[in-house]
Write a protein that holds these residues in place. Structure first.
Motif, mmCIF file in Angstrom:
data_model
loop_
_atom_site.group_PDB
_atom_site.id
_atom_site.type_symbol
_atom_site.label_atom_id
_atom_site.label_comp_id
_atom_site.label_asym_id
_atom_site.label_seq_id
_atom_site.Cartn_x
_atom_site.Cartn_y
_atom_site.Cartn_z
ATOM 1 N N SER A 43 0.837 -1.350 0.075
ATOM 2 C CA SER A 43 -0.068 0.136 -0.183
ATOM 3 C C SER A 43 0.927 1.489 -0.061
ATOM 4 C CB SER A 43 -0.967 -0.099 1.130
ATOM 5 O OG SER A 43 -1.605 1.012 1.092
ATOM 6 N N GLN A 47 1.175 3.979 -3.000
ATOM 7 C CA GLN A 47 0.977 5.478 -2.794
ATOM 8 C C GLN A 47 2.036 6.249 -3.265
ATOM 9 O OE1 GLN A 47 0.212 5.751 1.251
ATOM 10 N NE2 GLN A 47 -1.878 5.084 1.229
ATOM 11 N N GLN A 50 1.884 6.280 -7.101
ATOM 12 C CA GLN A 50 0.897 7.308 -7.559
ATOM 13 C C GLN A 50 1.352 8.785 -7.710
ATOM 14 O OE1 GLN A 50 -2.491 6.056 -5.470
ATOM 15 N NE2 GLN A 50 -3.096 4.406 -6.805
ATOM 16 N N LYS A 51 1.938 9.067 -6.407
ATOM 17 C CA LYS A 51 2.585 10.421 -6.300
ATOM 18 C C LYS A 51 3.561 10.677 -7.236
ATOM 19 C CE LYS A 51 1.704 10.880 -1.275
ATOM 20 N NZ LYS A 51 2.229 10.848 -0.063
#
Length: 108
Positions: A43, A47, A50-51
């Motif tokens: 997870s 994240q 994605q950033k």
């Protein structure tokens, strides 16, 4: 799956007094802890990815006008059929003939 595994762990925890449940519970705790750790790491990695993807898209948008101008200079210098120009073709699906640089607003 982790939710179901945690539910199973709770059931096994409640039945630890029974001979069959204690060994299963001990094994389940270690597996579940490892699975939760892996899921948390995945997870966090997702994240971060994605950033970074968002930052890359933003950088590409900001650099596009300069890239289009550079590509036009290369086309004018080397010609439309040159290897140098073809290597700069836009990867976003916009054909070179559609090169449009948005006008920059005048500074006050």
């Amino acid at each position: 799956l982790l939710n179901y595994a945690e539910d199973l762990e709770d059931v096994l925890d409640e039945r630890q007094s029974e001979a069959w449940a204690k060994p299963m519970f001990d094994q389940m705790v270690g597996l579940l802890d490892a699975a939760v750790k892996e899921q948390t790491e995945a997870s966090t990695a997702m994240q971060t990815l994605q950033k970074l993807q968002a930052a890359r898209r933003l950088a590409a948008v900001e650099a596009r006008p300069t890239f289009v101008q550079f590509r036009r200079v290369v086309r004018a210098t080397f010609g439309r059929s040159s290897r140098e120009y073809r290597s700069l073709l836009d990867r976003h699906g916009i054909a070179p003939e559609e090169d449009v640089v948005p006008p920059t607003p005048p500074t006050p």
